[in-house]
Design a protein around this motif. Structure first.
Motif, PDB file in Angstrom:
ATOM      1  N   SER A 247       0.831  -1.211   0.000  1.00 49.57           N
ATOM      2  CA  SER A 247       0.000   0.000   0.000  1.00 49.57           C
ATOM      3  C   SER A 247       0.858   1.251   0.000  1.00 49.57           C
ATOM      4  CB  SER A 247      -0.919   0.008   1.225  1.00 49.57           C
ATOM      5  OG  SER A 247      -1.753  -1.117   1.250  1.00 49.57           O
ATOM      6  N   TYR A 248       1.898   1.240   0.828  1.00 47.95           N
ATOM      7  CA  TYR A 248       2.718   2.436   1.007  1.00 47.95           C
ATOM      8  C   TYR A 248       3.652   2.706  -0.168  1.00 47.95           C
ATOM      9  CZ  TYR A 248       1.379   2.756   5.967  1.00 47.95           C
ATOM     10  OH  TYR A 248       0.686   2.909   7.149  1.00 47.95           O
ATOM     11  N   PHE A 249       4.199   1.649  -0.740  1.00 51.30           N
ATOM     12  CA  PHE A 249       5.260   1.825  -1.744  1.00 51.30           C
ATOM     13  C   PHE A 249       4.954   1.175  -3.098  1.00 51.30           C
ATOM     14  CE2 PHE A 249       7.207   1.131   2.523  1.00 51.30           C
ATOM     15  CZ  PHE A 249       7.527   2.451   2.792  1.00 51.30           C
ATOM     16  N   GLY A 250       3.863   0.409  -3.178  1.00 51.15           N
ATOM     17  CA  GLY A 250       3.556  -0.338  -4.391  1.00 51.15           C
ATOM     18  C   GLY A 250       2.973   0.523  -5.502  1.00 51.15           C
ATOM     19  N   SER A 251       2.741  -0.109  -6.641  1.00 51.52           N
ATOM     20  CA  SER A 251       2.189   0.578  -7.816  1.00 51.52           C
ATOM     21  C   SER A 251       0.936  -0.130  -8.292  1.00 51.52           C
ATOM     22  CB  SER A 251       3.214   0.614  -8.951  1.00 51.52           C
ATOM     23  OG  SER A 251       4.368   1.317  -8.567  1.00 51.52           O
ATOM     24  N   SER A 252       0.061   0.628  -8.918  1.00 52.00           N
ATOM     25  CA  SER A 252      -1.146   0.069  -9.511  1.00 52.00           C
ATOM     26  C   SER A 252      -0.800  -0.667 -10.806  1.00 52.00           C
ATOM     27  CB  SER A 252      -2.142   1.190  -9.798  1.00 52.00           C
ATOM     28  OG  SER A 252      -3.198   0.748 -10.611  1.00 52.00           O
ATOM     29  N   LYS A 253      -1.681  -1.560 -11.210  1.00 49.78           N
ATOM     30  CA  LYS A 253      -1.499  -2.230 -12.492  1.00 49.78           C
ATOM     31  C   LYS A 253      -1.747  -1.272 -13.656  1.00 49.78           C
ATOM     32  CE  LYS A 253      -2.770  -6.772 -10.662  1.00 49.78           C
ATOM     33  NZ  LYS A 253      -3.747  -7.907 -10.724  1.00 49.78           N
ATOM     34  N   GLU A 254      -2.454  -0.186 -13.343  1.00 49.70           N
ATOM     35  CA  GLU A 254      -2.692   0.850 -14.353  1.00 49.70           C
ATOM     36  C   GLU A 254      -1.443   1.712 -14.478  1.00 49.70           C
ATOM     37  OE1 GLU A 254      -5.337   1.192 -16.213  1.00 49.70           O
ATOM     38  OE2 GLU A 254      -6.569  -0.351 -15.260  1.00 49.70           O
TER      39      GLU A 254
ATOM     40  N   ILE B 218      -2.772  13.512   1.852  1.00 47.38           N
ATOM     41  CA  ILE B 218      -1.462  13.509   2.497  1.00 47.38           C
ATOM     42  C   ILE B 218      -0.378  13.280   1.453  1.00 47.38           C
ATOM     43  CG2 ILE B 218      -0.001  12.338   4.197  1.00 47.38           C
ATOM     44  CD1 ILE B 218      -2.545  11.676   5.751  1.00 47.38           C
ATOM     45  N   ILE B 219       0.464  14.279   1.300  1.00 50.02           N
ATOM     46  CA  ILE B 219       1.544  14.238   0.308  1.00 50.02           C
ATOM     47  C   ILE B 219       2.848  13.919   1.038  1.00 50.02           C
ATOM     48  CG2 ILE B 219       2.722  15.490  -1.531  1.00 50.02           C
ATOM     49  CD1 ILE B 219      -0.268  15.134  -2.035  1.00 50.02           C
ATOM     50  N   LEU B 220       3.413  12.761   0.758  1.00 46.15           N
ATOM     51  CA  LEU B 220       4.608  12.303   1.450  1.00 46.15           C
ATOM     52  C   LEU B 220       5.820  12.316   0.534  1.00 46.15           C
ATOM     53  CD1 LEU B 220       2.922   9.239   3.208  1.00 46.15           C
ATOM     54  CD2 LEU B 220       3.399  11.471   4.216  1.00 46.15           C
ATOM     55  N   GLU B 221       6.985  12.231   1.156  1.00 53.16           N
ATOM     56  CA  GLU B 221       8.216  12.160   0.385  1.00 53.16           C
ATOM     57  C   GLU B 221       8.337  10.781  -0.254  1.00 53.16           C
ATOM     58  OE1 GLU B 221      11.603  14.815   2.337  1.00 53.16           O
ATOM     59  OE2 GLU B 221      10.750  13.434   3.808  1.00 53.16           O
ATOM     60  N   GLU B 222       9.046  10.714  -1.381  1.00 54.79           N
ATOM     61  CA  GLU B 222       9.297   9.417  -2.000  1.00 54.79           C
ATOM     62  C   GLU B 222      10.094   8.541  -1.043  1.00 54.79           C
ATOM     63  OE1 GLU B 222      11.186   9.976  -5.767  1.00 54.79           O
ATOM     64  OE2 GLU B 222       9.454  10.988  -6.645  1.00 54.79           O
TER      65      GLU B 222
ATOM     66  N   PRO C  48       7.091  16.290   3.791  1.00 53.71           N
ATOM     67  CA  PRO C  48       5.689  15.850   3.751  1.00 53.71           C
ATOM     68  C   PRO C  48       4.747  16.906   4.327  1.00 53.71           C
ATOM     69  CG  PRO C  48       6.742  14.920   5.681  1.00 53.71           C
ATOM     70  CD  PRO C  48       7.808  15.706   4.963  1.00 53.71           C
ATOM     71  N   TYR C  49       3.519  16.898   3.853  1.00 51.42           N
ATOM     72  CA  TYR C  49       2.493  17.785   4.400  1.00 51.42           C
ATOM     73  C   TYR C  49       1.126  17.179   4.123  1.00 51.42           C
ATOM     74  CZ  TYR C  49       2.356  19.436  -0.481  1.00 51.42           C
ATOM     75  OH  TYR C  49       2.278  19.501  -1.855  1.00 51.42           O
ATOM     76  N   SER C  50       0.142  17.620   4.871  1.00 47.61           N
ATOM     77  CA  SER C  50      -1.234  17.177   4.651  1.00 47.61           C
ATOM     78  C   SER C  50      -2.072  18.360   4.204  1.00 47.61           C
ATOM     79  CB  SER C  50      -1.821  16.561   5.926  1.00 47.61           C
ATOM     80  OG  SER C  50      -1.863  17.515   6.973  1.00 47.61           O
ATOM     81  N   ILE C  51      -3.048  18.078   3.361  1.00 47.68           N
ATOM     82  CA  ILE C  51      -3.981  19.096   2.881  1.00 47.68           C
ATOM     83  C   ILE C  51      -5.363  18.743   3.400  1.00 47.68           C
ATOM     84  CG2 ILE C  51      -5.012  20.218   0.876  1.00 47.68           C
ATOM     85  CD1 ILE C  51      -2.570  19.276  -0.750  1.00 47.68           C
ATOM     86  N   ILE C  52      -5.916  19.585   4.253  1.00 48.79           N
ATOM     87  CA  ILE C  52      -7.293  19.398   4.719  1.00 48.79           C
ATOM     88  C   ILE C  52      -8.181  20.230   3.808  1.00 48.79           C
ATOM     89  CG2 ILE C  52      -8.895  19.643   6.644  1.00 48.79           C
ATOM     90  CD1 ILE C  52      -6.474  19.479   8.520  1.00 48.79           C
TER      91      ILE C  52
ATOM     92  N   GLY D 284       5.322   8.322   8.048  1.00 52.33           N
ATOM     93  CA  GLY D 284       5.943   9.110   6.995  1.00 52.33           C
ATOM     94  C   GLY D 284       5.599  10.586   6.998  1.00 52.33           C
ATOM     95  N   LEU D 285       4.702  11.010   7.889  1.00 56.84           N
ATOM     96  CA  LEU D 285       4.233  12.400   7.846  1.00 56.84           C
ATOM     97  C   LEU D 285       4.866  13.300   8.904  1.00 56.84           C
ATOM     98  CD1 LEU D 285       2.301  14.391   6.458  1.00 56.84           C
ATOM     99  CD2 LEU D 285       0.492  13.619   8.003  1.00 56.84           C
ATOM    100  N   ASP D 286       5.408  12.729   9.968  1.00 55.95           N
ATOM    101  CA  ASP D 286       5.926  13.550  11.065  1.00 55.95           C
ATOM    102  C   ASP D 286       7.187  14.324  10.672  1.00 55.95           C
ATOM    103  OD1 ASP D 286       3.952  12.795  12.865  1.00 55.95           O
ATOM    104  OD2 ASP D 286       5.037  11.005  13.456  1.00 55.95           O
ATOM    105  N   VAL D 287       7.301  15.538  11.210  1.00 55.69           N
ATOM    106  CA  VAL D 287       8.488  16.371  11.012  1.00 55.69           C
ATOM    107  C   VAL D 287       9.038  16.763  12.379  1.00 55.69           C
ATOM    108  CG1 VAL D 287       7.656  17.269   8.802  1.00 55.69           C
ATOM    109  CG2 VAL D 287       7.150  18.531  10.913  1.00 55.69           C
TER     110      VAL D 287
END
Length: 453
Positions: A47-54, A80-84, A291-295, A316-319
């Motif tokens: 979930s965290y690092f995988g890719s879709s079949k699309e 939630i936008i995280l770093e690679e 990383p940052y979150s958008i509400i 992955g979101l904490d700074v």
């Protein structure tokens, strides 16, 4: 002084007897939560690092629309936008307050989804804070156990130095040896354990609410006014003819102590508002790094809240605390209306910001985790030694409680009153304990009088 010692010994004994089951649960679940990021990175790697079949690349807005179509009973509340190499994470909520996490890969295609209640981190958090049961009574019970743990540590410290229990006797029985190591270990972990407990109190139901209310009512020492009452977007951006049209709203009622939420959610949309991809362009222009979150806004006057937090509870979101910042962007033109950074917090706000990640074990990386782990393991062993010592002392068929003190001890009363003021719920519980002690005393006195007669 003997009267004072006996009083501490007796209350220490009963506090340990009744609170140990809860303290075991809190300590073990706390150890589990210490390593939630490490566990989740392994457990949810797909979930965290995988890719879709699309493999087709789409925009983040199209990815969000796909998620809304696939989970039509849910509304997207947070992006939630995280770093690679982490995937983008959407937090969705339905009308019953249930949350779902949806993961988008680098092409913004859906990779996977999770029921929020059953993730490792949330299960450990719910066990630690509310024993999976929840409710005001349980939350108070958990807080009470933490308060009495502080009493156990401090009273043990007094008894250790009063009787010099750390000193090795010429001939030691198993019970004496167990008691000595119980005392030595208690002295070693008293300060770090109290630090761990106090940095967790902002989450508590009773004292936590007092602290949070004080922080809100006194912005100079607590939470800045702007963070409590976010700005609004300029609705002049909406055409006059449609400006007064009724918009769907979202209400979110959450309790920190329970780490849960109940909400009535409708999917707010506004044809005149910026898309998430457009907003991300403005975020980049303001040099706000991942990383940052958008509400997302929940009304026509709402704003985009773009936050970097030190205690998010999201892998992955904490700074770092000093990087914590809350930004407010106009939902129509994307301008940065205002921003609240760590430097603007009062002393209570800064305590939250540093204390919670210290409590959770990620303030200064692995050393923080290891220190917290060692303290928690030592606390577990401390409880084991105390229980073992009691079993060796206990007479068959009897509880073998320490004797009641015959006189009132002024130093003991002062000590307990001070603790009761510092920890109000503990202070309230003392009333019940005193009443029980009085009932026991009058009962024994009545039996003694009857025997004499």
């Amino acid at each position: 002084m003997k009267n004072l010692y006996n009083r501490f010994w007796r209350w220490h004994f009963f506090a340990a007897l009744f609170m140990t089951p809860l303290l075991l649960t809190l300590t073990i679940s706390g150890i589990g939560y210490l390593f939630y990021t490490d566990v989740e990175n392994k457990l949810y790697a797909d979930s965290y690092f995988g890719s879709s079949k699309e493999t087709t690349s789409i925009t983040i807005d199209e990815g969000i629309e796909q998620a809304k179509a696939e989970f039509s009973d849910y509304a997207v509340r947070k992006v939630i936008i995280l770093e690679e190499p982490y995937n983008t994470r959407l937090t969705m909520m339905n009308s019953e307050g249930e949350q779902k996490y949806v993961f988008l890969d680098g092409n913004y295609q859906i990779v996977d989804s999770q029921e929020a209640n059953y993730t490792f981190s949330n299960m450990m958090r719910n066990l630690h804070s509310s024993l999976f049961i929840g409710g005001t009574f349980v939350n108070y019970l958990v807080e009470l156990a933490a308060c009495w743990a502080i009493f156990l540590l401090l009273s043990g410290l007094y008894m250790t130095f009063r009787k010099k229990i750390w000193q090795k006797a010429q001939t030691e029985t198993t019970r004496i040896r167990s008691r000595r190591w119980h005392a030595i270990l208690g002295v070693i972990i008293t300060i770090p354990m109290i630090a761990i407990i106090f940095t967790g109190l902002p989450w508590s139901a009773f004292m936590g609410n007092i602290i949070y209310t004080a922080a809100q009512q006194n912005p100079s020492i607590g939470i800045p006014e702007l963070k409590q009452n976010p700005p609004t977007s300029d609705i002049n951006e909406i055409p006059w003819a449609t400006r007064k049209n009724e918009m769907p709203t979202s209400q979110n009622h959450s309790g920190h102590a329970g780490h849960g939420a109940h909400a009535t959610v409708t999917d707010y949309t506004n044809d005149y508002a910026l898309s998430v991809s457009e907003l991300m362009g403005h975020i980049e222009n303001e040099n706000i790094s991942k990383p940052y979150s958008i509400i997302l806004p929940s009304s026509e006057e709402g704003v985009f809240v773009v936050a970097k937090g030190s205690n998010t509870g999201v892998t992955g979101l904490d700074v770092h605390p000093k990087e914590e910042v809350t930004n407010y962007f106009d939902q129509y033109n994307g301008s940065l209306i205002s921003s609240v950074s760590y430097e603007e917090y009062g002393i209570l706000g800064k305590w939250f910001t540093w204390g919670i990640p210290l409590h959770e074990g990620h303030l200064f990386g692995w050393p923080n985790k290891i220190i917290n782990l060692l303290v928690c393991l030592a606390f577990l062993y401390l409880m084991y030694l105390g229980f073992k010592t009691w079993l060796w002392r206990r007479q068959k068929g009897l509880i073998s409680a320490p004797p009641m003190a015959k006189e009132i001890s002024i130093p003991f009363c002062i000590f307990m009153i001070v603790l009761g003021i510092i920890m109000p719920l503990f202070g309230i519980s003392l009333i019940l304990v005193v009443l029980i002690e009085l009932v026991i005393w009058f009962t024994k006195k009545g039996k003694t009088t009857a025997q004499i007669s």
